[in-house]
Design a protein around this motif. Structure first.
Motif, short mmCIF file in Angstrom:
data_model
loop_
_atom_site.label_atom_id
_atom_site.label_comp_id
_atom_site.label_asym_id
_atom_site.label_seq_id
_atom_site.Cartn_x
_atom_site.Cartn_y
_atom_site.Cartn_z
N VAL A 50 -7.06 9.53 -1.66
CA VAL A 50 -6.24 11.09 -2.19
C VAL A 50 -6.32 9.95 -4.12
N ALA A 51 -5.44 9.19 -4.04
CA ALA A 51 -5.68 7.80 -4.77
C ALA A 51 -7.05 7.95 -5.57
N ASP A 100 6.12 -0.81 -5.65
CA ASP A 100 4.89 -0.84 -4.35
C ASP A 100 4.09 0.30 -3.59
N LEU A 101 3.34 1.09 -5.34
CA LEU A 101 2.40 2.21 -4.88
C LEU A 101 1.56 1.40 -3.32
N HIS A 102 0.68 0.69 -4.82
CA HIS A 102 -0.43 -0.15 -4.02
C HIS A 102 -0.89 -0.44 -2.19
N ARG A 103 1.06 -1.29 -1.95
CA ARG A 103 1.11 -1.52 -0.91
C ARG A 103 1.18 -0.05 0.33
N ALA A 111 2.42 10.45 0.81
CA ALA A 111 2.78 10.84 -0.50
C ALA A 111 3.06 9.82 -2.17
N ALA A 112 2.27 8.36 -1.54
CA ALA A 112 1.53 8.02 -2.40
C ALA A 112 0.46 7.90 -3.31
N GLY A 113 -0.57 8.30 -1.81
CA GLY A 113 -1.96 8.80 -2.92
C GLY A 113 -1.83 9.63 -3.52
#
Length: 133
Positions: A50-51, A100-103, A111-113
Motif C-alpha cells: 500500500v505504501a 517510526d513509520l518505516h518500522r 494503517a501505517a502503509g
C-alpha cells in the motif's frame, strides 16, 4: 492512414521516457526509505504494498501532468525530476507525522502503509495541480 499515426513517434518517446522516470523514481525512493520495499512486498507485506503503490500513484500524477503540459522532452524530464524530489519529500512528511513509520510498515501495520501511501497521493495531487501553470 499515415496522418492517423502522425503523433506515434512523440507518444512512444514520451511513454518510454515516462517509464524510465518510473524506474528512476522507484530506484531512488527505495534507496532513500529505510524499509526494503521489494523484499517486503515479495514476503506479502500488505502495508509495504500500500505504501509503495501510494508513492507510485503519487508520482504518476505529476508525471502525467508534466507529460501533458511540457513544451519539450527536456521540460518533461525536468518536471519529472521535480516530481521525484517532491515524492521523496512526501515520504519524509509522512514519516515526520507518524513516529517510526518505516518500522511500522516493516512490521505489517496496514494503517501505517495507508498513511504513508495516502500522504504520497495527496502530495502528488497538489504537485500535479501546481504543474499546470
Amino acid at each position: 492512414m499515415t496522418s492517423y499515426l502522425a503523433g506515434l513517434l512523440a507518444f512512444l518517446t514520451y511513454f518510454s521516457i515516462g517509464l524510465s522516470c518510473y524506474a528512476a523514481f522507484a530506484a531512488i525512493y527505495t534507496r532513500l526509505t529505510p524499509q526494503r520495499e521489494a523484499q517486503l512486498i515479495r514476503e506479502g507485506n500488505l502495508a509495504a504494498v500500500v505504501a509503495f503503490l501510494g508513492a507510485l500513484l503519487g508520482f504518476s500524477l505529476p508525471l502525467a501532468s508534466a507529460a501533458a503540459h511540457s513544451v519539450s522532452l527536456i521540460d518533461f524530464v525536468i518536471w519529472a525530476l521535480i516530481g521525484i524530489a517532491i515524492q521523496v519529500l512526501a515520504f519524509y512528511i509522512a514519516n515526520f507525522t507518524m513516529r517510526d513509520l518505516h518500522r511500522k510498515i516493516t512490521d505489517g501495520n496496514i494503517a501505517a502503509g495507508l498513511w504513508g501511501g495516502g500522504i504520497a497521493v495527496v502530495v502528488g495531487i497538489l504537485n500535479a495541480a501546481c504543474m499546470t501553470y
